[in-house]
Write a protein that holds these residues in place. Structure first.
Motif, PDB file in Angstrom:
ATOM      1  N   GLN A   1       7.764   2.919  -7.303  1.00 32.05           N
ATOM      2  CA  GLN A   1       6.935   4.068  -7.663  1.00 32.05           C
ATOM      3  C   GLN A   1       5.471   3.681  -7.505  1.00 32.05           C
ATOM      4  O   GLN A   1       5.096   2.540  -7.743  1.00 32.05           O
ATOM      5  CB  GLN A   1       7.196   4.462  -9.117  1.00 32.05           C
ATOM      6  CG  GLN A   1       6.488   5.747  -9.512  1.00 32.05           C
ATOM      7  CD  GLN A   1       6.824   6.184 -10.938  1.00 32.05           C
ATOM      8  OE1 GLN A   1       7.007   5.354 -11.817  1.00 32.05           O
ATOM      9  NE2 GLN A   1       6.900   7.486 -11.150  1.00 32.05           N
ATOM     10  N   CYS A   2       4.662   4.652  -7.110  1.00 30.32           N
ATOM     11  CA  CYS A   2       3.227   4.415  -7.044  1.00 30.32           C
ATOM     12  C   CYS A   2       2.610   4.836  -8.374  1.00 30.32           C
ATOM     13  O   CYS A   2       2.743   5.977  -8.788  1.00 30.32           O
ATOM     14  CB  CYS A   2       2.611   5.215  -5.904  1.00 30.32           C
ATOM     15  SG  CYS A   2       0.805   5.105  -5.878  1.00 30.32           S
ATOM     16  N   ASP A   3       1.956   3.893  -9.038  1.00 31.02           N
ATOM     17  CA  ASP A   3       1.333   4.193 -10.335  1.00 31.02           C
ATOM     18  C   ASP A   3       0.144   5.124 -10.198  1.00 31.02           C
ATOM     19  O   ASP A   3      -0.285   5.726 -11.164  1.00 31.02           O
ATOM     20  CB  ASP A   3       0.854   2.902 -11.010  1.00 31.02           C
ATOM     21  CG  ASP A   3       1.989   2.196 -11.719  1.00 31.02           C
ATOM     22  OD1 ASP A   3       2.996   2.879 -12.018  1.00 31.02           O
ATOM     23  OD2 ASP A   3       1.892   0.989 -11.948  1.00 31.02           O
ATOM     24  N   ASN A   4      -0.384   5.204  -9.011  1.00 33.98           N
ATOM     25  CA  ASN A   4      -1.566   6.034  -8.807  1.00 33.98           C
ATOM     26  C   ASN A   4      -1.209   7.503  -8.622  1.00 33.98           C
ATOM     27  O   ASN A   4      -1.778   8.371  -9.266  1.00 33.98           O
ATOM     28  CB  ASN A   4      -2.351   5.528  -7.603  1.00 33.98           C
ATOM     29  CG  ASN A   4      -3.700   6.203  -7.485  1.00 33.98           C
ATOM     30  OD1 ASN A   4      -4.458   6.246  -8.450  1.00 33.98           O
ATOM     31  ND2 ASN A   4      -3.986   6.763  -6.318  1.00 33.98           N
ATOM     32  N   CYS A   5      -0.229   7.797  -7.748  1.00 30.79           N
ATOM     33  CA  CYS A   5       0.101   9.206  -7.471  1.00 30.79           C
ATOM     34  C   CYS A   5       1.471   9.593  -8.030  1.00 30.79           C
ATOM     35  O   CYS A   5       1.879  10.737  -7.865  1.00 30.79           O
ATOM     36  CB  CYS A   5       0.023   9.500  -5.978  1.00 30.79           C
ATOM     37  SG  CYS A   5       1.302   8.713  -4.983  1.00 30.79           S
ATOM     38  N   THR A   6       2.154   8.682  -8.686  1.00 30.41           N
ATOM     39  CA  THR A   6       3.482   8.837  -9.316  1.00 30.41           C
ATOM     40  C   THR A   6       4.629   9.089  -8.326  1.00 30.41           C
ATOM     41  O   THR A   6       5.744   9.366  -8.736  1.00 30.41           O
ATOM     42  CB  THR A   6       3.543   9.952 -10.409  1.00 30.41           C
ATOM     43  OG1 THR A   6       3.574  11.241  -9.784  1.00 30.41           O
ATOM     44  CG2 THR A   6       2.377   9.874 -11.381  1.00 30.41           C
TER      45      THR A   6
ATOM     46  N   THR B   1       0.838  -1.197   0.000  1.00 35.24           N
ATOM     47  CA  THR B   1       0.000   0.000   0.000  1.00 35.24           C
ATOM     48  C   THR B   1       0.876   1.252   0.000  1.00 35.24           C
ATOM     49  O   THR B   1       1.838   1.345   0.759  1.00 35.24           O
ATOM     50  CB  THR B   1      -0.920  -0.016   1.232  1.00 35.24           C
ATOM     51  OG1 THR B   1      -1.716  -1.212   1.174  1.00 35.24           O
ATOM     52  CG2 THR B   1      -1.831   1.196   1.260  1.00 35.24           C
ATOM     53  N   CYS B   2       0.535   2.205  -0.859  1.00 35.34           N
ATOM     54  CA  CYS B   2       1.301   3.451  -0.975  1.00 35.34           C
ATOM     55  C   CYS B   2       1.135   4.290   0.301  1.00 35.34           C
ATOM     56  O   CYS B   2       0.006   4.568   0.708  1.00 35.34           O
ATOM     57  CB  CYS B   2       0.824   4.251  -2.184  1.00 35.34           C
ATOM     58  SG  CYS B   2       1.562   5.886  -2.306  1.00 35.34           S
ATOM     59  N   PRO B   3       2.260   4.695   0.924  1.00 34.53           N
ATOM     60  CA  PRO B   3       2.162   5.507   2.141  1.00 34.53           C
ATOM     61  C   PRO B   3       1.670   6.928   1.843  1.00 34.53           C
ATOM     62  O   PRO B   3       1.235   7.637   2.735  1.00 34.53           O
ATOM     63  CB  PRO B   3       3.604   5.542   2.655  1.00 34.53           C
ATOM     64  CG  PRO B   3       4.444   5.325   1.446  1.00 34.53           C
ATOM     65  CD  PRO B   3       3.641   4.438   0.518  1.00 34.53           C
ATOM     66  N   ASN B   4       1.720   7.306   0.588  1.00 36.44           N
ATOM     67  CA  ASN B   4       1.350   8.669   0.207  1.00 36.44           C
ATOM     68  C   ASN B   4      -0.146   8.808  -0.077  1.00 36.44           C
ATOM     69  O   ASN B   4      -0.791   9.745   0.369  1.00 36.44           O
ATOM     70  CB  ASN B   4       2.162   9.083  -1.029  1.00 36.44           C
ATOM     71  CG  ASN B   4       2.021  10.566  -1.356  1.00 36.44           C
ATOM     72  OD1 ASN B   4       2.116  11.397  -0.463  1.00 36.44           O
ATOM     73  ND2 ASN B   4       1.775  10.882  -2.612  1.00 36.44           N
ATOM     74  N   CYS B   5      -0.699   7.833  -0.842  1.00 34.87           N
ATOM     75  CA  CYS B   5      -2.095   7.986  -1.269  1.00 34.87           C
ATOM     76  C   CYS B   5      -2.985   6.800  -0.895  1.00 34.87           C
ATOM     77  O   CYS B   5      -4.185   6.836  -1.137  1.00 34.87           O
ATOM     78  CB  CYS B   5      -2.160   8.210  -2.781  1.00 34.87           C
ATOM     79  SG  CYS B   5      -1.810   6.737  -3.750  1.00 34.87           S
ATOM     80  N   GLY B   6      -2.384   5.728  -0.362  1.00 36.16           N
ATOM     81  CA  GLY B   6      -3.200   4.600   0.060  1.00 36.16           C
ATOM     82  C   GLY B   6      -3.548   3.614  -1.043  1.00 36.16           C
ATOM     83  O   GLY B   6      -4.292   2.653  -0.827  1.00 36.16           O
ATOM     84  N   PHE B   7      -2.992   3.808  -2.253  1.00 33.12           N
ATOM     85  CA  PHE B   7      -3.223   2.876  -3.365  1.00 33.12           C
ATOM     86  C   PHE B   7      -2.696   1.479  -2.975  1.00 33.12           C
ATOM     87  O   PHE B   7      -1.550   1.349  -2.562  1.00 33.12           O
ATOM     88  CB  PHE B   7      -2.476   3.412  -4.597  1.00 33.12           C
ATOM     89  CG  PHE B   7      -2.633   2.585  -5.846  1.00 33.12           C
ATOM     90  CD1 PHE B   7      -3.883   2.361  -6.414  1.00 33.12           C
ATOM     91  CD2 PHE B   7      -1.514   2.047  -6.478  1.00 33.12           C
ATOM     92  CE1 PHE B   7      -4.014   1.621  -7.574  1.00 33.12           C
ATOM     93  CE2 PHE B   7      -1.641   1.300  -7.641  1.00 33.12           C
ATOM     94  CZ  PHE B   7      -2.891   1.085  -8.190  1.00 33.12           C
ATOM     95  N   PRO B   8      -3.545   0.437  -3.094  1.00 31.99           N
ATOM     96  CA  PRO B   8      -3.155  -0.865  -2.534  1.00 31.99           C
ATOM     97  C   PRO B   8      -2.116  -1.636  -3.354  1.00 31.99           C
ATOM     98  O   PRO B   8      -1.484  -2.546  -2.834  1.00 31.99           O
ATOM     99  CB  PRO B   8      -4.479  -1.638  -2.493  1.00 31.99           C
ATOM    100  CG  PRO B   8      -5.348  -0.983  -3.510  1.00 31.99           C
ATOM    101  CD  PRO B   8      -4.931   0.450  -3.581  1.00 31.99           C
TER     102      PRO B   8
HETATM  103 ZN   LIG Z   1       0.468   6.673  -4.207  1.00 33.45          ZN
END
Ligand SMILES: [Zn+2]
Length: 569
Positions: free
Chosen positions: A155-160, A142-149
């Motif tokens: 890298q988080c594909d959701n918030c980059t 889970t992304c610590p920045n936006c919560g994308f699972p």
């Molecule tokens: Zn994210």
């Protein structure tokens, strides 16, 4: 004559890319390269395959092949498909090349000498189930920045946001799904981006003409939280560029390789070296070294938005940190995502159209036209089969294709396959020339500014103008009372075909070649004066009626394809 260095983000070696990948980098880069060449400028257009890292190892293991062999095969596959889409690279290199090994090790050595690399002993995720360290993207959580699972370790594909695997909440192995991960001690090199923060920020601030999409992403990572973070540039892997300080060994770093995101952008430069070593050119330095002739080069990069942080921060940190006179990018054209028919393209679920499949059902020009005229520039855009069918049938078949067919067939039936003589331009022709002169200027303005969608609309309007002229002039009626004027109208129509061939070449190069061949001319020089251009093919010049330029997509085909590409691959 200006000099343009153009690079497309380099596609990863692992598998065939989908149309969303194509329109986010390689295709618009090709459009721009073809346009600049068309305008008579000198162009160096480079791309490559990005071959290192864990995904390549895993894919090779899956295919039951040594990773080097797997990459060589997949490079050839991607090169062949690129040719199929008429991507006009001057060189399509490989990040695993000997040239890139040497250059990457050189940069690391110079950066270390200048104090921009530090060694860090750290704890890293080890998976007893998989029997290996799990680097970056082979840890998910889970992304610590936006919560994308489903964020990846790099890298988080959701918030980059660029991530480190240890940042992830509830991490798991992407290979086996194992959650019994443990931390083990290992040593890695870090690029001291934080020390270069001010330099990079000043450089980005100087780029006032960049698209908002590019600068907003860059500035976000420069100013969020504590600002630009130092970044690990090595990994515990077998496949990659061995960690060396220039030509020398790096004590304590034996058995480690550079992180793929350190060496991949360096391949832009190495690709030009490969171009020379392949015998295609003689001097790569005049494109890349500002002390050796590259100071008058305009360098433009094309990429999807997920690649922006690496190109605005990481790669510039490498270049600026080296203190050497390498060419820095002048303009970054970035793209949002293309979605597919109510959802996303999915490589794992085979959802959407992949590049090889696209070419198996229709020629490249159909795809090039739709993708470029719907490029996700200001926001994400969506591929739907309805829209694709409508756009192809209307723009390509009804407007352009029909124009070419009507003019050439009419001429053949009344005057033969030769440009007819007689008549002079009147008010209607002068009005058309005035309109085309204005539209040409607008088209050039959009192409220069890389406004892809607007450029495609303007090109379509240029095609429409010819159709409207033909409709209102009506040579098939004129000829009954005034053969001279009908000949003049037809002659103008045939010259318009050559104009369309030249102006459309960046978008639809095959159709452009067909039109030029039909007009039996190789003169594809860009127009500077529309009136002169439209008188260039003289009376008496032979031509031939071409095959149908664009076939229509039937409802049956559309429905069939919609089902076929819904996701089973
Ligand atoms: Zn994210």
């Amino acid at each position: 004559m200006a000099r343009h260095l153009i690079t497309s983000a380099i596609p990863y070696i692992n598998g065939i890319k989908h149309l969303g990948n194509l329109v986010g980098s390689q295709l618009p880069a090709d459009l721009y390269a073809r346009y600049q060449r068309g305008r008579g400028h000198e162009v160096m257009f480079l791309c490559a395959t990005d071959e290192h890292g864990t995904p390549a190892e895993i894919a090779a293991a899956k295919a039951g092949k040594p990773v080097a062999e797997y990459c060589a095969e997949m490079h050839d596959v991607q090169a062949e498909i690129a040719k199929g889409f008429r991507l006009s690279f001057d060189h399509f290199g490989r990040s695993s090349s000997a040239q890139n090994h040497k250059l990457t090790q050189h940069f690391a050595g110079v950066l270390a000498e200048r104090g921009f690399i530090r060694e860090v002993t750290e704890m890293q995720m080890y998976s007893p189930t998989d029997g290996r360290y799990l680097p970056d993207r082979y840890i998910e959580g889970t992304c610590p920045n936006c919560g994308f699972p489903d964020a990846r370790g790099d890298q988080c594909d959701n918030c980059t946001k660029q991530l480190d695997p240890v940042d992830l909440i509830n991490p798991r192995s992407a290979i086996s799904g194992a959650t019994d991960l443990e931390m083990r001690e290992t040593k890695h090199l870090y690029l001291c981006q934080s020390q270069l923060q001010d330099k990079i920020a000043a450089w980005i601030d100087s780029k006032t003409d960049w698209p908002v999409l590019t600068t907003s992403i860059a500035k976000k990572w420069l100013t969020d939280g504590d600002g630009l973070q130092d970044r690990g540039i090595t990994r515990d892997l077998d496949w990659g560029i061995p960690v060396k300080k220039g030509d020398a060994d790096w004590p304590g770093m034996e058995g480690k390789v550079f992180y793929v995101w350190f060496d991949a952008p360096i391949e832009y430069i190495a690709s030009a070296q490969e171009w020379v070593d392949a015998g295609k050119g003689v001097d790569w330095e005049r494109w890349w070294r500002t002390d050796k002739g590259a100071d008058d080069v305009t360098y433009t990069q094309f990429m999807g938005k997920d690649n922006v942080p690496f190109h605005t921060l990481t790669f510039p940190a490498t270049i600026l940190g080296s203190g050497e006179p390498w060419k820095l990018v002048d303009y970054i054209k970035s793209f949002n995502y293309l979605n597919y028919d109510g959802g996303q393209f999915s490589t794992s679920r085979g959802r959407g159209v992949f590049m090889d499949q696209a070419l198996s059902i229709l020629p490249a020009d159909y795809w090039r036209w739709w993708l470029l005229s719907h490029a996700p520039e200001t926001s994400d855009s969506e591929f739907t089969w309805d829209n694709f069918q409508m756009s192809v049938n209307k723009d390509l078949a009804d407007v352009l294709g029909n124009f070419v067919s009507r003019v050439t067939k009419f001429c053949r039936s009344k005057f033969g396959e030769v440009i007819p003589e007689g008549g002079t331009w009147g008010a209607r022709e002068n009005a058309l020339i005035a309109e085309l002169t204005q539209r040409l200027q607008a088209y050039e303005g959009f192409m220069d500014a890389m406004e892809v969608r607007k450029a495609s609309s303007e090109l379509r309007a240029i095609w429409v103008a010819g159709n409207e002229y033909l409709q209102s002039a009506g040579p098939w009626t004129t000829i009954k009372t005034d053969a001279e004027t009908a000949a003049m109208q037809t002659r103008l129509g045939l010259n318009l075909i050559r104009l369309y061939a030249v102006l459309s070449a960046p978008f639809i190069p095959d159709a452009s070649a067909t039109m030029l061949a039909a007009m039996k001319t190789e003169d594809d020089a860009w127009p500077t004066d529309i009136a002169a251009f439209l008188s260039a093919l003289p009376a008496g010049h032979a031509f031939e009626v071409p095959e149908v330029l664009f076939g229509k997509i039937t409802d049956e085909q559309r429905e069939d394809w919609q089902v076929r590409f819904a996701g089973t691959r």
